[in-house]
Design an enzyme around this catalytic site. Structure first.
Site, PDB file in Angstrom:
ATOM      1  N   HIS A  44       0.825  -1.216   0.000  1.00 47.83           N
ATOM      2  CA  HIS A  44       0.000   0.000   0.000  1.00 47.83           C
ATOM      3  C   HIS A  44       0.856   1.262   0.000  1.00 47.83           C
ATOM      4  CE1 HIS A  44      -2.798  -2.981   2.058  1.00 47.83           C
ATOM      5  NE2 HIS A  44      -3.420  -2.670   0.948  1.00 47.83           N
ATOM      6  N   HIS A  56       5.836   6.920   6.325  1.00 46.11           N
ATOM      7  CA  HIS A  56       5.422   6.357   5.049  1.00 46.11           C
ATOM      8  C   HIS A  56       4.897   7.465   4.143  1.00 46.11           C
ATOM      9  CE1 HIS A  56       1.731   6.245   7.572  1.00 46.11           C
ATOM     10  NE2 HIS A  56       1.161   6.641   6.449  1.00 46.11           N
ATOM     11  N   HIS A 109       2.466   8.987   0.659  1.00 45.07           N
ATOM     12  CA  HIS A 109       1.247   8.933  -0.142  1.00 45.07           C
ATOM     13  C   HIS A 109       1.381   9.866  -1.345  1.00 45.07           C
ATOM     14  CE1 HIS A 109      -1.131   6.819   2.961  1.00 45.07           C
ATOM     15  NE2 HIS A 109      -0.437   7.549   3.830  1.00 45.07           N
ATOM     16  N   HIS A 121       3.920  10.815   6.285  1.00 39.43           N
ATOM     17  CA  HIS A 121       3.431  10.796   7.670  1.00 39.43           C
ATOM     18  C   HIS A 121       4.486  10.203   8.581  1.00 39.43           C
ATOM     19  CE1 HIS A 121      -0.895  10.498   5.884  1.00 39.43           C
ATOM     20  NE2 HIS A 121      -0.440  11.733   5.876  1.00 39.43           N
ATOM     21  N   THR A 181      -5.451   6.900   8.325  1.00 41.50           N
ATOM     22  CA  THR A 181      -6.028   7.105   6.992  1.00 41.50           C
ATOM     23  C   THR A 181      -6.110   5.811   6.199  1.00 41.50           C
ATOM     24  OG1 THR A 181      -3.897   7.636   5.941  1.00 41.50           O
ATOM     25  CG2 THR A 181      -5.127   9.467   6.942  1.00 41.50           C
ATOM     26  N   THR A 182      -5.870   4.695   6.865  1.00 45.85           N
ATOM     27  CA  THR A 182      -6.018   3.374   6.260  1.00 45.85           C
ATOM     28  C   THR A 182      -6.804   2.492   7.223  1.00 45.85           C
ATOM     29  OG1 THR A 182      -3.915   2.605   7.210  1.00 45.85           O
ATOM     30  CG2 THR A 182      -3.842   3.539   4.983  1.00 45.85           C
TER      31      THR A 182
END
Length: 281
Positions: free
Chosen positions: A120, A146, A148, A165, A232-233
Protein backbone atom coordinates in the site's frame (compact mmCIF):
# COMPACT_ATOMS: atom_id res chain seq x y z
CA UNK A 1 -5.26 -84.64 39.03
CA UNK A 2 -5.06 -84.70 42.77
CA UNK A 3 -7.58 -82.72 44.79
CA UNK A 4 -4.86 -80.53 46.32
CA UNK A 5 -3.46 -79.74 42.89
CA UNK A 6 -6.95 -78.86 41.69
CA UNK A 7 -7.51 -76.36 44.54
CA UNK A 8 -4.07 -74.79 44.01
CA UNK A 9 -4.76 -74.33 40.28
CA UNK A 10 -8.18 -72.81 41.05
CA UNK A 11 -6.68 -70.35 43.53
CA UNK A 12 -4.04 -69.26 41.01
CA UNK A 13 -6.73 -68.56 38.42
CA UNK A 14 -8.70 -66.44 40.92
CA UNK A 15 -5.61 -64.41 41.75
CA UNK A 16 -4.88 -63.77 38.08
CA UNK A 17 -8.46 -62.65 37.40
CA UNK A 18 -8.36 -60.24 40.37
CA UNK A 19 -5.09 -58.71 39.16
CA UNK A 20 -6.52 -58.19 35.69
CA UNK A 21 -9.65 -56.51 37.08
CA UNK A 22 -7.51 -53.80 38.76
CA UNK A 23 -6.22 -52.62 35.32
CA UNK A 24 -9.45 -51.71 33.44
CA UNK A 25 -9.37 -51.52 29.67
CA UNK A 26 -10.02 -48.11 28.12
CA UNK A 27 -13.69 -47.70 27.34
CA UNK A 28 -15.09 -46.54 24.01
CA UNK A 29 -16.15 -43.31 25.72
CA UNK A 30 -12.64 -42.53 26.92
CA UNK A 31 -11.23 -43.20 23.44
CA UNK A 32 -13.79 -40.78 21.99
CA UNK A 33 -12.76 -38.11 24.52
CA UNK A 34 -9.14 -38.37 23.41
CA UNK A 35 -10.15 -38.08 19.77
CA UNK A 36 -12.40 -35.12 20.53
CA UNK A 37 -9.63 -33.36 22.44
CA UNK A 38 -7.16 -33.87 19.61
CA UNK A 39 -9.74 -32.69 17.07
CA UNK A 40 -10.46 -29.58 19.14
CA UNK A 41 -6.79 -28.74 19.37
CA UNK A 42 -6.46 -29.22 15.62
CA UNK A 43 -9.37 -26.88 14.92
CA UNK A 44 -8.01 -24.26 17.31
CA UNK A 45 -4.63 -24.47 15.62
CA UNK A 46 -6.22 -24.02 12.21
CA UNK A 47 -8.25 -21.04 13.42
CA UNK A 48 -5.19 -19.32 14.85
CA UNK A 49 -3.29 -19.92 11.65
CA UNK A 50 -6.09 -18.57 9.48
CA UNK A 51 -6.66 -15.50 11.66
CA UNK A 52 -2.97 -14.65 11.81
CA UNK A 53 -2.42 -14.91 8.07
CA UNK A 54 -5.71 -13.61 6.73
CA UNK A 55 -7.00 -10.03 6.71
CA UNK A 56 -9.71 -8.48 4.58
CA UNK A 57 -8.12 -7.11 1.44
CA UNK A 58 -8.39 -3.38 0.83
CA UNK A 59 -6.98 -1.09 -1.81
CA UNK A 60 -7.26 2.40 -3.23
CA UNK A 61 -9.56 1.56 -6.14
CA UNK A 62 -12.63 -0.36 -7.21
CA UNK A 63 -14.69 -2.60 -4.96
CA UNK A 64 -12.03 -2.65 -2.24
CA UNK A 65 -11.31 1.09 -2.47
CA UNK A 66 -11.89 3.82 0.14
CA UNK A 67 -15.64 4.11 -0.50
CA UNK A 68 -16.07 0.47 0.49
CA UNK A 69 -13.56 0.06 3.33
CA UNK A 70 -16.27 0.12 5.98
CA UNK A 71 -18.09 -2.77 4.27
CA UNK A 72 -15.10 -5.10 3.85
CA UNK A 73 -14.74 -6.21 7.45
CA UNK A 74 -16.55 -5.46 10.75
CA UNK A 75 -13.17 -4.36 12.10
CA UNK A 76 -13.18 -1.58 9.47
CA UNK A 77 -16.62 -0.19 10.36
CA UNK A 78 -15.11 3.02 11.77
CA UNK A 79 -13.99 3.89 8.23
CA UNK A 80 -17.67 4.44 7.41
CA UNK A 81 -19.21 5.31 10.77
CA UNK A 82 -16.49 7.39 12.42
CA UNK A 83 -17.04 11.09 13.07
CA UNK A 84 -13.38 12.13 13.34
CA UNK A 85 -11.86 10.64 10.22
CA UNK A 86 -8.70 11.67 8.38
CA UNK A 87 -7.57 13.17 6.08
CA UNK A 88 -9.44 16.47 5.88
CA UNK A 89 -9.52 19.59 3.75
CA UNK A 90 -7.95 22.42 5.75
CA UNK A 91 -9.72 25.66 4.90
CA UNK A 92 -8.15 28.94 5.96
CA UNK A 93 -11.57 30.34 6.91
CA UNK A 94 -12.12 27.54 9.45
CA UNK A 95 -8.84 27.85 11.35
CA UNK A 96 -8.65 28.83 15.01
CA UNK A 97 -5.51 30.66 16.06
CA UNK A 98 -3.90 29.16 19.15
CA UNK A 99 -3.36 31.33 22.20
CA UNK A 100 -1.07 28.77 23.86
CA UNK A 101 2.64 29.63 23.91
CA UNK A 102 3.59 25.96 24.20
CA UNK A 103 5.32 24.57 21.11
CA UNK A 104 5.94 21.01 20.01
CA UNK A 105 9.51 19.81 20.72
CA UNK A 106 11.26 17.58 18.19
CA UNK A 107 14.30 15.56 19.27
CA UNK A 108 16.10 13.46 16.69
CA UNK A 109 19.46 12.05 15.67
CA UNK A 110 20.83 10.44 12.49
CA UNK A 111 19.19 7.03 12.33
CA UNK A 112 19.40 3.99 10.08
CA UNK A 113 16.10 3.01 8.48
CA UNK A 114 14.87 -0.17 6.89
CA UNK A 115 12.35 0.08 4.04
CA UNK A 116 9.49 -2.27 3.26
CA UNK A 117 6.97 -2.27 0.43
CA UNK A 118 3.73 -3.04 2.29
CA UNK A 119 1.67 -3.32 -0.88
CA UNK A 120 0.00 0.00 0.00
CA UNK A 121 3.01 2.28 0.52
CA UNK A 122 6.72 2.39 1.25
CA UNK A 123 7.27 2.31 5.01
CA UNK A 124 10.53 3.36 6.66
CA UNK A 125 11.22 1.84 10.08
CA UNK A 126 13.90 3.30 12.40
CA UNK A 127 16.19 0.84 14.15
CA UNK A 128 16.09 2.86 17.39
CA UNK A 129 13.40 4.62 19.45
CA UNK A 130 15.48 7.73 20.15
CA UNK A 131 13.59 10.01 17.76
CA UNK A 132 10.80 11.63 19.78
CA UNK A 133 8.40 14.53 19.90
CA UNK A 134 7.00 16.18 23.01
CA UNK A 135 3.43 17.32 22.44
CA UNK A 136 1.20 18.82 25.13
CA UNK A 137 3.65 17.57 27.74
CA UNK A 138 3.60 13.96 26.47
CA UNK A 139 6.48 12.15 24.79
CA UNK A 140 5.93 10.11 21.63
CA UNK A 141 8.56 7.94 19.91
CA UNK A 142 8.84 7.64 16.15
CA UNK A 143 7.51 4.25 15.04
CA UNK A 144 7.65 4.62 11.27
CA UNK A 145 7.14 7.00 8.37
CA UNK A 146 5.42 6.36 5.05
CA UNK A 147 4.39 8.13 1.85
CA UNK A 148 1.25 8.93 -0.14
CA UNK A 149 0.66 10.35 -3.62
CA UNK A 150 -1.06 12.65 -4.18
CA UNK A 151 -1.30 14.23 -0.73
CA UNK A 152 -4.11 13.00 1.48
CA UNK A 153 -4.75 16.31 3.22
CA UNK A 154 -5.85 19.27 1.16
CA UNK A 155 -5.20 22.96 1.71
CA UNK A 156 -8.17 25.04 0.54
CA UNK A 157 -9.37 22.19 -1.65
CA UNK A 158 -6.04 21.47 -3.35
CA UNK A 159 -3.74 18.46 -3.11
CA UNK A 160 0.05 18.50 -3.12
CA UNK A 161 2.16 16.13 -5.21
CA UNK A 162 2.92 13.91 -2.21
CA UNK A 163 2.60 13.72 1.56
CA UNK A 164 4.45 11.72 4.15
CA UNK A 165 3.43 10.80 7.67
CA UNK A 166 5.70 10.39 10.68
CA UNK A 167 3.82 8.10 13.06
CA UNK A 168 4.70 8.45 16.76
CA UNK A 169 3.47 6.45 19.75
CA UNK A 170 3.47 7.17 23.49
CA UNK A 171 4.09 4.53 26.21
CA UNK A 172 0.34 3.87 26.42
CA UNK A 173 -0.11 3.19 22.70
CA UNK A 174 -1.64 6.56 21.81
CA UNK A 175 -0.58 7.93 18.42
CA UNK A 176 0.47 11.34 17.16
CA UNK A 177 1.13 11.80 13.45
CA UNK A 178 3.06 14.58 11.71
CA UNK A 179 1.96 15.27 8.15
CA UNK A 180 4.42 16.88 5.74
CA UNK A 181 3.33 18.15 2.33
CA UNK A 182 5.61 17.68 -0.68
CA UNK A 183 5.66 19.93 -3.71
CA UNK A 184 7.64 19.56 -6.93
CA UNK A 185 10.90 21.52 -6.90
CA UNK A 186 14.53 20.83 -6.12
CA UNK A 187 15.88 17.35 -5.47
CA UNK A 188 15.58 16.32 -1.86
CA UNK A 189 19.12 15.23 -1.00
CA UNK A 190 18.12 14.03 2.47
CA UNK A 191 15.86 11.38 0.92
CA UNK A 192 18.15 10.59 -2.02
CA UNK A 193 19.69 7.48 -0.40
CA UNK A 194 16.26 6.17 0.58
CA UNK A 195 14.91 6.76 -2.92
CA UNK A 196 17.81 4.80 -4.40
CA UNK A 197 16.79 1.84 -2.21
CA UNK A 198 12.99 1.91 -2.67
CA UNK A 199 11.70 -1.70 -2.73
CA UNK A 200 9.53 -1.98 -5.82
CA UNK A 201 7.73 -5.26 -5.17
CA UNK A 202 5.29 -6.04 -2.37
CA UNK A 203 6.98 -7.30 0.82
CA UNK A 204 10.44 -6.54 -0.57
CA UNK A 205 12.77 -4.94 1.98
CA UNK A 206 15.96 -2.90 1.88
CA UNK A 207 18.23 -0.84 4.12
CA UNK A 208 18.98 2.85 3.62
CA UNK A 209 22.76 3.06 3.50
CA UNK A 210 23.01 6.58 4.89
CA UNK A 211 21.44 7.50 8.28
CA UNK A 212 18.64 10.07 8.14
CA UNK A 213 18.01 12.80 10.70
CA UNK A 214 14.21 13.09 10.56
CA UNK A 215 14.28 16.62 11.91
CA UNK A 216 15.88 17.72 8.64
CA UNK A 217 12.81 16.41 6.79
CA UNK A 218 10.48 18.71 8.69
CA UNK A 219 9.91 22.26 7.40
CA UNK A 220 11.94 25.06 9.00
CA UNK A 221 8.68 26.85 9.77
CA UNK A 222 6.96 24.43 12.10
CA UNK A 223 3.59 26.18 12.12
CA UNK A 224 1.02 23.43 11.83
CA UNK A 225 -2.65 22.59 11.85
CA UNK A 226 -3.62 20.54 14.92
CA UNK A 227 -6.79 18.46 15.00
CA UNK A 228 -8.22 15.16 16.28
CA UNK A 229 -8.41 12.52 13.58
CA UNK A 230 -7.83 8.92 12.61
CA UNK A 231 -5.58 6.55 10.74
CA UNK A 232 -6.03 7.11 6.99
CA UNK A 233 -6.02 3.37 6.26
CA UNK A 234 -8.16 0.51 7.63
CA UNK A 235 -9.18 0.07 10.40
CA UNK A 236 -9.35 3.91 10.43
CA UNK A 237 -8.88 4.03 14.21
CA UNK A 238 -9.79 7.39 15.77
CA UNK A 239 -8.21 9.20 18.70
CA UNK A 240 -5.12 10.23 16.72
CA UNK A 241 -3.47 13.60 17.31
CA UNK A 242 -2.65 15.18 13.95
CA UNK A 243 -0.22 18.00 13.19
CA UNK A 244 -0.10 18.90 9.50
CA UNK A 245 2.67 21.38 8.71
CA UNK A 246 1.68 24.44 6.71
CA UNK A 247 4.99 24.79 4.87
CA UNK A 248 5.71 22.04 2.30
CA UNK A 249 9.11 20.57 1.53
CA UNK A 250 10.41 19.93 -1.98
CA UNK A 251 11.22 16.85 -4.01
CA UNK A 252 12.27 16.74 -7.64
CA UNK A 253 9.94 15.75 -10.44
CA UNK A 254 12.04 12.64 -10.97
CA UNK A 255 11.82 11.62 -7.29
CA UNK A 256 8.06 12.04 -7.34
CA UNK A 257 7.76 10.02 -10.55
CA UNK A 258 9.89 7.21 -9.12
CA UNK A 259 7.42 6.79 -6.27
CA UNK A 260 4.44 7.07 -8.63
CA UNK A 261 6.00 4.30 -10.67
CA UNK A 262 5.47 2.01 -7.67
CA UNK A 263 2.23 3.51 -6.30
CA UNK A 264 0.44 5.65 -8.92
CA UNK A 265 -2.26 6.67 -6.40
CA UNK A 266 -2.35 5.63 -2.74
CA UNK A 267 -4.32 8.38 -1.05
CA UNK A 268 -7.62 8.36 0.83
CA UNK A 269 -10.01 11.20 -0.15
CA UNK A 270 -10.76 13.90 2.41
CA UNK A 271 -13.41 13.19 5.06
CA UNK A 272 -16.06 15.42 6.67
CA UNK A 273 -14.73 17.71 9.39
CA UNK A 274 -18.04 17.59 11.29
CA UNK A 275 -17.74 19.46 14.62
CA UNK A 276 -13.97 19.35 14.93
CA UNK A 277 -11.75 22.34 15.52
CA UNK A 278 -8.57 22.91 13.50
CA UNK A 279 -6.09 24.90 15.54
CA UNK A 280 -3.21 26.72 13.91
CA UNK A 281 -0.12 27.02 16.06
Amino acid sequence: MKINDFFIAKMLCCLLLTACSTQPLPSEESIYDVKAENHSNHLESDTIEVNSSHASEWSYEGKTGPKHWGELDPAYSTCAKGKEQSPINIEASQLIESTSPEKMIIQSEPTTFTLVNTGHTIQANPITKRNVIVLDGKTYSLEQLHFHTPSEHQFNGKNFAMEFHLVHKDPYGKLAVLGVMVQEGSENEILAAAWNALPKKELDKSIVKEPIDVKTLIPHNQTGFHYNGSLTTPPCTEGIKWIVFEQPIQMSKNQIQVFKGIFPDNHRPVQPINQREIIKK
